[in-house]
Design an enzyme around this catalytic site. Sequence first.
Site, PDB file in Angstrom:
ATOM      1  N   CYS A 158       0.734  -1.227  -0.029  1.00 21.20           N
ATOM      2  CA  CYS A 158       0.146   0.127  -0.135  1.00 21.20           C
ATOM      3  C   CYS A 158       0.734   1.267   0.134  1.00 21.20           C
ATOM      4  O   CYS A 158       0.589   2.189  -0.556  1.00 21.20           O
ATOM      5  CB  CYS A 158      -0.888  -0.028   1.388  1.00 21.20           C
ATOM      6  N   CYS A 209      22.885 -19.095  -0.555  1.00 23.36           N
ATOM      7  CA  CYS A 209      21.911 -19.631   0.422  1.00 23.36           C
ATOM      8  C   CYS A 209      20.723 -20.399  -0.596  1.00 23.36           C
ATOM      9  O   CYS A 209      21.173 -20.850  -1.367  1.00 23.36           O
ATOM     10  CB  CYS A 209      21.237 -18.642   1.271  1.00 23.36           C
TER      11      CYS A 209
END
Length: 405
Positions: free
Chosen positions: A206, A363
């Site tokens: 938003c 990762c």
Amino acid sequence: MTFPALVEPAAELTIDEVRRYSRHLIIPDVGMTGQKRLKNAKVLVIGAGGLGSPALMYLAAAGVGTIGIVEFDEVDESNLQRQIIHGQSDVGRPKAESAKESVAEINPLVEVVVHAERLDNDNVFRIFEGYDLIVDGTDNFATRYLVNDAAYFLQIPYVWGSIYRFDGQASVFWPHATLEDGTSAEAPCYRCLYPEPPPPGMVPSCAEGGVLGVLCASIGSIQVNEAIKVLTGIGDPAVGRLVIYDALELEWRKLKVRKDPNCALCGENPTVTGLIDYDDFCGAISDEAADAAAGSTISVTQLEHMLKEREEGTRDFVLVDVREPNEYEINKIPGSVLIPKGDFLNGSALEQLPSDKQIVMHCKSGVRSAETLAIVKGAGYADAVHVGGGVVAWVNQIDPSQPSY
Ligand SMILES: [Zn+2]
């Protein structure tokens, strides 16, 4: 579907309470017993923002006896267009304090518990424990999945809502719900509806895309509506149903949401059996990590080439896998060494790194390695890089013989 009331009624209402709640008491479905249930109820609202504001105000006015507020932020002027629990004089103050005062002004008979902290894996069980129901007013995917999973493990139903521009959604997620006859309602969780978060950057927040202020009231009040129904056992709450609201067309729709037997959390063979790394799962990275990764991200194809050069002796570097040992057991990039992210956070990893070699980090997907890259660069390894897409990209593009997870 009807469900038994979630909360037992309090022993009695005081004279003041009878006067205050008289418009509830004369509705036969609510009545004295329903109001006593509300008095006994403990509801936790996550966020005192757009959805949390109307939710907190109506929960308080309705006479929910104990209301918890999880909120660490401060009131900003740009909040006031929709976060109506705060006022002009609250700008700069902690939202939780401002919200607590507003609730006291609406209904001094309500007990407010402030949790002035950011919800995370370390505090979520402590905060959730003891509440009957949760109203989720968060605006980011990592926290939504955290709320869903923690609520599931603690068997607490929660009312979810989301807003963007002119569109709103709401549902009740209560996978442990049983029907009046004691059988399972086979109700879904948030992961049954949205198994995967959208790719980072795909869905604007938003703050980026805007929201019609009054839309918060429409969805926030729906959340309280559903909370009251679940707490008191009246009506047909939106369990297994998604409510979709289009403010421009003034259209409400209801879609069925089925329990997914393959759901990673509440399905028949769950793979999520404890809290996970939600930032990693949702691909959210901090500003520091984004800065560190800019211009210092290599592809798995580049890494493959570099590993070849290392084998031939024309290049030297250390490839560090910053995942957890259980992930390293599932799949790995050959030639990597495992140093979990936590060791970078507590500083012990830096002692294990050679000072004269380039550091290459990876990762699962590139989120955690971007975070550790920021730490390593901060420690003086200017030429350190990380691998975009992580081991997921490695398995997809270079080595499909390895399992993914
Ligand atoms: Zn599920």
